[in-house]
Design a protein around this motif. Structure first.
Motif, PDB file in Angstrom:
ATOM      1  N   MET A 144       0.985  -1.226   0.102  1.00  8.57           N
ATOM      2  CA  MET A 144       0.036  -0.105   0.041  1.00  8.57           C
ATOM      3  C   MET A 144       0.963   1.341  -0.025  1.00  8.57           C
ATOM      4  O   MET A 144       0.588   2.214  -0.724  1.00  8.57           O
ATOM      5  N   ASP A 145       1.720   1.139   0.858  1.00  9.19           N
ATOM      6  CA  ASP A 145       2.793   2.332   0.826  1.00  9.19           C
ATOM      7  C   ASP A 145       3.518   2.651  -0.427  1.00  9.19           C
ATOM      8  O   ASP A 145       3.397   3.751  -0.781  1.00  9.19           O
ATOM      9  N   GLN A 146       3.755   1.495  -0.912  1.00 11.00           N
ATOM     10  CA  GLN A 146       4.739   1.664  -2.270  1.00 11.00           C
ATOM     11  C   GLN A 146       3.644   2.455  -3.627  1.00 11.00           C
ATOM     12  O   GLN A 146       3.931   2.924  -4.329  1.00 11.00           O
ATOM     13  N   PHE A 147       2.501   1.727  -3.419  1.00 13.69           N
ATOM     14  CA  PHE A 147       1.481   2.210  -4.544  1.00 13.69           C
ATOM     15  C   PHE A 147       1.272   3.757  -4.212  1.00 13.69           C
ATOM     16  O   PHE A 147       1.076   4.456  -5.159  1.00 13.69           O
ATOM     17  N   LEU A 148       1.010   3.927  -3.006  1.00 12.59           N
ATOM     18  CA  LEU A 148       0.750   5.586  -2.708  1.00 12.59           C
ATOM     19  C   LEU A 148       1.811   6.298  -2.961  1.00 12.59           C
ATOM     20  O   LEU A 148       1.898   7.295  -3.384  1.00 12.59           O
ATOM     21  N   ALA A 149       3.026   5.891  -2.665  1.00 11.77           N
ATOM     22  CA  ALA A 149       4.331   6.698  -2.921  1.00 11.77           C
ATOM     23  C   ALA A 149       4.347   7.022  -4.776  1.00 11.77           C
ATOM     24  O   ALA A 149       4.511   8.350  -4.895  1.00 11.77           O
ATOM     25  N   GLU A 150       4.032   6.042  -5.098  1.00 12.91           N
ATOM     26  CA  GLU A 150       4.212   6.122  -6.738  1.00 12.91           C
ATOM     27  C   GLU A 150       3.001   6.883  -7.198  1.00 12.91           C
ATOM     28  O   GLU A 150       3.181   7.551  -8.285  1.00 12.91           O
ATOM     29  N   VAL A 151       1.848   6.436  -6.853  1.00 13.78           N
ATOM     30  CA  VAL A 151       0.588   7.229  -7.533  1.00 13.78           C
ATOM     31  C   VAL A 151       0.592   8.508  -7.235  1.00 13.78           C
ATOM     32  O   VAL A 151       0.484   9.474  -7.953  1.00 13.78           O
ATOM     33  N   ALA A 152       1.007   9.041  -5.755  1.00 19.80           N
ATOM     34  CA  ALA A 152       0.747  10.303  -5.364  1.00 19.80           C
ATOM     35  C   ALA A 152       1.847  11.012  -5.917  1.00 19.80           C
ATOM     36  O   ALA A 152       1.690  12.232  -6.239  1.00 19.80           O
ATOM     37  N   THR A 153       3.056  10.752  -6.200  1.00 19.95           N
ATOM     38  CA  THR A 153       4.186  11.292  -7.108  1.00 19.95           C
ATOM     39  C   THR A 153       3.558  11.604  -8.465  1.00 19.95           C
ATOM     40  O   THR A 153       3.789  12.860  -9.036  1.00 19.95           O
ATOM     41  N   ALA A 154       3.233  10.405  -9.216  1.00 16.11           N
ATOM     42  CA  ALA A 154       2.855  10.544 -10.584  1.00 16.11           C
ATOM     43  C   ALA A 154       1.558  11.476 -10.692  1.00 16.11           C
ATOM     44  O   ALA A 154       1.572  12.360 -11.498  1.00 16.11           O
TER      45      ALA A 154
END
Ligand code: RRO
Length: 309
Positions: A144-154
């Motif tokens: 979840m943290d990895q998904f959010l890190a990447e989606v939030a940035t993109a």
């Protein structure tokens, strides 16, 4: 009483909308939601490409709710982005639910949504319980943290997540701590269906849906207390974020309880599936009657003001 409200600074006629997945897979269904008295609408969770979903029967209405294992049937992300491009945002807000089968798929869809430069809200579904071999990212805090890190940035713009239900304070704490790291994660939708229940028909001695040996997500009356717990748990832990309540809503009183627990908007799934989009008229009437009886003239008079003993 007045039901008008605002969500992330956007005005809405009322706080009601469909739950992703219900009455929102095809343009004609979405049109019916836009025509209805719902305050907003959300599109069926989409994947990169069109999917047929799981074999039927894959949804069953029950006396106390529903069980489903739809398996993410959808027309593919381009279809929903095209719908979102034609939507009249003056009429009501539109949310686009995204549930890519991998982080890369989510990033592709989110990039397309960003590049379309629409006023639609992104609801990232971290909690589909029904695709075999694809565990829910919401139950794997590292994923979840990895998904959010990447989606939030993109994505960079404000967006939200649809969470699965949690059942332990350690999980409320851990999930909230992760969500609070992302400033543009603006809203949290609690809850998706309670995953992988099993409904048995005594007479036939059989399961009632075909996929996954009968295991499927529960909605309706079964889930209301779990939904209220998750709404209130994240309302308490994520003061900077807006909460959308979802789960077990079939009356105006249920809407009132979600709002009292801290929800700003309230989604309707199983009951909308059974009753159709005219349910939004009934829910508003019942909510107004309850507010009038209590002497409330607007939602902000009571929203989030749950008392404890
Ligand atoms: O399509 C489904 O099986 C489904 C999804 Br994506 C979801 O998020 N929640 C649910 O109950 N069913």
């Amino acid at each position: 009483p007045e039901l008008a409200t605002t969500f992330l600074e956007q005005p809405l006629d009322n706080p009601l909308m469909n739950a992703a997945g219900v009455w929102c897979t095809l343009a004609a269904q979405l049109d019916a939601l836009v025509e209805s008295s719902a305050g907003a609408a959300v599109t069926k969770s989409c994947t990169l490409s069109r999917r047929d979903g799981n074999p039927e029967p894959r949804y069953r209405a029950l006396p106390l709710g529903s069980i489903n294992s739809m398996g993410l049937p959808n027309e593919g992300h381009v279809y929903y982005l095209d719908y979102a491009a034609c939507h009249d945002y003056e009429r009501k807000p539109l949310f686009v639910s995204v549930s890519g089968l991998s982080l890369d798929d989510n990033l592709t869809i989110v990039a397309a949504l960003r590049e379309a430069v629409l006023p639609a809200f992104l609801e990232l579904n971290l909690s589909c319980p029904n695709v075999e071999g694809k565990p829910q990212p919401g139950y794997d805090f590292e994923a979840m943290d990895q998904f959010l890190a990447e989606v939030a940035t993109a994505y960079r713009r404000p967006f939200g997540v649809k969470l699965p239900p949690y059942f332990d304070f350690v999980h409320f704490d851990n999930a909230a701590e992760i969500l609070n790291r992302y400033d543009n994660l603006a809203f949290i939708t609690c809850i998706n269906s309670i995953g992988n229940g099993l409904v048995i028909d005594t007479e036939s001695e059989s399961t009632v849906i075909r996929p996954k040996d009968g295991f499927g997500g529960l909605g309706g009356d079964y889930v209301l207390p779990t939904a209220l717990a998750n709404v209130n748990a994240f309302h308490r832990r994520c003061p900077g974020k807006t909460i959308i309540g979802c789960g077990g809503v079939s009356t105006g009183e249920h809407v009132f309880q979600h709002l009292l627990a801290g929800a700003t908007l309230v989604q309707v799934g199983t009951a909308l599936h059974e009753e159709g989009p005219s349910i939004f008229d009934r829910l508003q009437k019942e909510l107004r009657e309850l507010m009038a009886k209590k002497g409330y003239t607007r939602i902000e008079d009571f929203r989030g003001r749950l008392k404890t003993l």
